[in-house]
Design a protein around this motif. Structure first.
Motif, PDB file in Angstrom:
ATOM      1  N   ALA A  76     -46.699  27.048  -2.625  1.00  0.00           N
ATOM      2  CA  ALA A  76     -46.398  25.826  -3.376  1.00  0.00           C
ATOM      3  C   ALA A  76     -45.999  24.665  -2.476  1.00  0.00           C
ATOM      4  O   ALA A  76     -46.231  23.501  -2.820  1.00  0.00           O
ATOM      5  CB  ALA A  76     -45.287  26.092  -4.380  1.00  0.00           C
ATOM      6  N   ALA A  77     -45.391  24.956  -1.341  1.00  0.00           N
ATOM      7  CA  ALA A  77     -44.908  23.878  -0.472  1.00  0.00           C
ATOM      8  C   ALA A  77     -44.605  24.435   0.912  1.00  0.00           C
ATOM      9  O   ALA A  77     -44.388  25.640   1.087  1.00  0.00           O
ATOM     10  CB  ALA A  77     -43.667  23.223  -1.070  1.00  0.00           C
ATOM     11  N   ILE A  78     -44.560  23.539   1.883  1.00  0.00           N
ATOM     12  CA  ILE A  78     -44.348  23.896   3.291  1.00  0.00           C
ATOM     13  C   ILE A  78     -43.175  23.099   3.848  1.00  0.00           C
ATOM     14  O   ILE A  78     -43.049  21.888   3.612  1.00  0.00           O
ATOM     15  CB  ILE A  78     -45.607  23.603   4.126  1.00  0.00           C
ATOM     16  CG1 ILE A  78     -46.786  24.459   3.634  1.00  0.00           C
ATOM     17  CG2 ILE A  78     -45.360  23.846   5.621  1.00  0.00           C
ATOM     18  CD1 ILE A  78     -48.113  24.075   4.260  1.00  0.00           C
ATOM     19  N   ALA A 443     -38.357  27.066   4.634  1.00  0.00           N
ATOM     20  CA  ALA A 443     -39.079  27.404   3.397  1.00  0.00           C
ATOM     21  C   ALA A 443     -38.261  27.000   2.171  1.00  0.00           C
ATOM     22  O   ALA A 443     -38.787  26.403   1.221  1.00  0.00           O
ATOM     23  CB  ALA A 443     -39.402  28.894   3.370  1.00  0.00           C
ATOM     24  N   ARG A 444     -36.973  27.337   2.170  1.00  0.00           N
ATOM     25  CA  ARG A 444     -36.139  26.973   1.026  1.00  0.00           C
ATOM     26  C   ARG A 444     -35.957  25.465   0.935  1.00  0.00           C
ATOM     27  O   ARG A 444     -35.897  24.899  -0.172  1.00  0.00           O
ATOM     28  CB  ARG A 444     -34.791  27.688   1.143  1.00  0.00           C
ATOM     29  CG  ARG A 444     -34.912  29.195   0.922  1.00  0.00           C
ATOM     30  CD  ARG A 444     -33.668  29.947   1.312  1.00  0.00           C
ATOM     31  NE  ARG A 444     -33.762  31.368   0.969  1.00  0.00           N
ATOM     32  CZ  ARG A 444     -33.162  32.331   1.634  1.00  0.00           C
ATOM     33  NH1 ARG A 444     -32.423  32.044   2.698  1.00  0.00           N
ATOM     34  NH2 ARG A 444     -33.289  33.591   1.256  1.00  0.00           N
ATOM     35  N   GLY A 445     -35.888  24.792   2.107  1.00  0.00           N
ATOM     36  CA  GLY A 445     -35.844  23.332   2.099  1.00  0.00           C
ATOM     37  C   GLY A 445     -37.084  22.737   1.463  1.00  0.00           C
ATOM     38  O   GLY A 445     -37.018  21.732   0.736  1.00  0.00           O
ATOM     39  N   ALA A 446     -38.231  23.374   1.721  1.00  0.00           N
ATOM     40  CA  ALA A 446     -39.475  22.914   1.089  1.00  0.00           C
ATOM     41  C   ALA A 446     -39.391  23.047  -0.417  1.00  0.00           C
ATOM     42  O   ALA A 446     -39.907  22.209  -1.170  1.00  0.00           O
ATOM     43  CB  ALA A 446     -40.659  23.719   1.620  1.00  0.00           C
ATOM     44  N   GLY A 447     -38.719  24.108  -0.896  1.00  0.00           N
ATOM     45  CA  GLY A 447     -38.549  24.281  -2.332  1.00  0.00           C
ATOM     46  C   GLY A 447     -37.707  23.180  -2.946  1.00  0.00           C
ATOM     47  O   GLY A 447     -37.972  22.720  -4.064  1.00  0.00           O
ATOM     48  N   ILE A 448     -36.676  22.733  -2.211  1.00  0.00           N
ATOM     49  CA  ILE A 448     -35.866  21.603  -2.686  1.00  0.00           C
ATOM     50  C   ILE A 448     -36.711  20.332  -2.722  1.00  0.00           C
ATOM     51  O   ILE A 448     -36.720  19.596  -3.709  1.00  0.00           O
ATOM     52  CB  ILE A 448     -34.628  21.403  -1.779  1.00  0.00           C
ATOM     53  CG1 ILE A 448     -33.729  22.648  -1.804  1.00  0.00           C
ATOM     54  CG2 ILE A 448     -33.839  20.172  -2.223  1.00  0.00           C
ATOM     55  CD1 ILE A 448     -32.607  22.615  -0.777  1.00  0.00           C
ATOM     56  N   GLY A 449     -37.456  20.101  -1.620  1.00  0.00           N
ATOM     57  CA  GLY A 449     -38.263  18.893  -1.531  1.00  0.00           C
ATOM     58  C   GLY A 449     -39.371  18.827  -2.561  1.00  0.00           C
ATOM     59  O   GLY A 449     -39.779  17.743  -2.993  1.00  0.00           O
TER      60      GLY A 449
END
Length: 497
Positions: A76-78, A443-449
């Motif tokens: 979903a995101a990087i 990875a978790r930062g990408a989830g926030i973003g």
């Protein structure tokens, strides 16, 4: 649905695939297995080929996809974490013009010091919060003077994480946090420092466009998708330097919270809720990942270059062939606290900021051929690293920061019980260890973003403490005496510089 995180380190490239729903890591990979090459064409220089980073990214991406049987469309995101303070220069075709000048390269110290004098200490400390020192802007100034043909061909300059994001997306961008770590950012004006650019003779056009730390920064291109096995259009939604990202990985976001690492270099990173600086620029405030002008969040960075690299030197040159780090830790523990008055000053990996950018080299002091053996040397190395942390923490305390509790990933030197106990004891602060690393945090930062997580609390809900180390109060006096002897010997060295 997965989140993909990269950690672009100087030793290796790490990659994590995190299950977005559970927050748990589904697969990890790291490459190369041994430390990535660092070229040193001259003493004090340190360079890496950015193309190698990209090839390592390709390898680890394919490895995590194979481990999980996931496809690019499942991501979903990087997010990207990266080694700080490097300099990558590309031309209009987005090709690197020369090897990257990385964080531990000390060739630009004189350029930063000269800028500090000319721009004035008051301007630098109040606007930039630091001396330009040996950071990215000073490295670019060195390049301008010493490789003018290369400088004149530069289209954009960037940090290592910006380069990987560019290779993924074709979009050249950076963040306020990134510009601040390069000492390009004016905190009082909330903009790029025109005074700094004018001093060095840089065009603002050399700098990348600014994107939010959390949010869409670019999308995977068709070419990168084909190379890596990703899906075209996958958004890149987070990037940060390794130390701000490590703090994020440990959910260290608010004033008074502390994160630490002890890889090739060692770091104590504390969050301040106000704009502040060290008068001698020995520790360095940068914009943290959640910094805004309205709610300042500065990460005060204490960095020791000679940390894990000293421990690896001990393994290569002192330990018996084939000894593991665990065996080294066990042998080191057989020596007494203080290593029998043997001290190792660990500053053998370039100019050290806490020494005002002096390059003293590593020193072994108090060696007694009739008394000391391998165990003493191994323990003295770990103690010397911890004592350098303590030396820097004293500077942070002078800025008003109180180290009450330290959070760290259960990795690198924090795998050593001896290291943890020594640090907890001399800092008088418990250490909490977590099963996380920079690539998982990215990875978790990408989830926030990407808006998959509402906030950091939700993103890190699955973060669990796996170990805790309390100070050894029974031997506190021995630790303190060993530290005072170490500090006295360091100050003797500095007095003769």
């Amino acid at each position: 649905m997965y989140l993909l995180g990269y950690d672009i380190g100087s030793s290796s490239i790490k990659c994590s695939l995190v299950d977005a729903q559970s927050g748990l890591c589904a697969a990890q990979a790291s490459y190369p297995a041994h430390e990535a090459p660092i070229s040193a064409p001259q003493q004090g220089w340190a360079e890496q080929d950015p193309e190698n980073w990209w090839q390592y990214v390709r390898i680890v991406t394919q490895q995590v996809l194979q481990k999980t049987k996931a496809t690019g469309s499942d991501i979903a995101a990087i997010g990207i974490s990266y080694q700080m303070h490097g300099l990558v220069c590309v031309d209009e075709q987005q090709r690197a013009l020369r090897p990257a000048i990385i964080w531990c390269d000390s060739r630009a110290v004189t350029y930063g010091n000269e800028a500090f004098r000319t721009l004035g200490e008051d301007y630098c400390l109040n606007h930039l919060l630091n001396s330009p020192g040996n950071f990215t802007a000073a490295k670019l100034a060195w390049l301008k003077d010493n490789e003018p043909d290369t400088f004149n061909r530069i289209h954009k300059v960037m940090l290592p994480g910006d380069y990987i994001a560019m290779r993924l997306s074709g979009t050249i961008a950076t963040t306020v946090s990134g510009l601040s770590e390069g000492i390009f950012w004016d905190f009082l004006r909330n903009d790029v420092s025109q005074e700094l650019l004018d001093h060095f003779g840089f065009s603002r056009e050399l700098l990348a466009d600014v994107k939010p730390t959390f949010g869409i920064q670019g999308e995977v291109s068709a070419q990168a998708a084909a190379e890596l096995g990703l899906a075209e259009g996958t958004p890149i939604t987070y990037r940060a330097g390794d130390q701000p990202n490590n703090a994020l990985s440990l959910n260290v976001l608010q004033p008074g919270e502390i994160a630490s690492t002890a890889g090739t270099s060692g770091v104590v990173y504390g969050v301040l809720g106000k704009v502040n600086h060290d008068p001698l620029s020995r520790v360095n405030p940068f914009a943290h990942v959640n910094h805004t002008p309205q709610e300042p969040r500065l990460g005060v960075l204490l960095c020791i270059n000679g940390t894990g690299i000293l421990n690896s030197w001990i393994r290569r040159n002192v330990a018996d062939p084939g000894m593991t780090y665990s065996e080294i830790n066990d042998l080191a523990s057989q020596a007494p606290v203080g290593s029998g008055k043997l001290s190792i000053i660990p500053f053998g990996n370039g100019a050290e900021r806490i020494l005002e950018n002096r390059e003293t080299g590593c020193s072994i002091m108090g060696l007694d051929f009739n008394h000391h053996g391998k165990a003493h040397l191994m323990r003295a190395a770990q103690e010397g690293i911890v004592f350098s942390f303590k030396y820097g923490m004293e500077i942070m305390e002078q800025m008003g920061m109180r180290v009450n509790r330290i959070r760290a990933g259960h990795t690198n030197m924090f795998l050593s019980p001896l290291f943890c106990t020594t640090l907890a004891s001399i800092a008088q602060a418990p250490i909490d260890l977590y099963d996380t690393d920079g690539s998982m945090g990215a990875a978790r930062g990408a989830g926030i973003g990407a808006g998959i997580y509402r906030d950091a609390s939700e993103a890190f809900a699955s973060l669990k403490k796996i170990a805790e180390t309390e100070p050894d109060e029974k031997r506190l006096q021995q630790y303190q005496e060993a530290y005072l002897l170490w500090k006295e010997r360091l100050e003797t060295i500095l007095s003769h510089e």
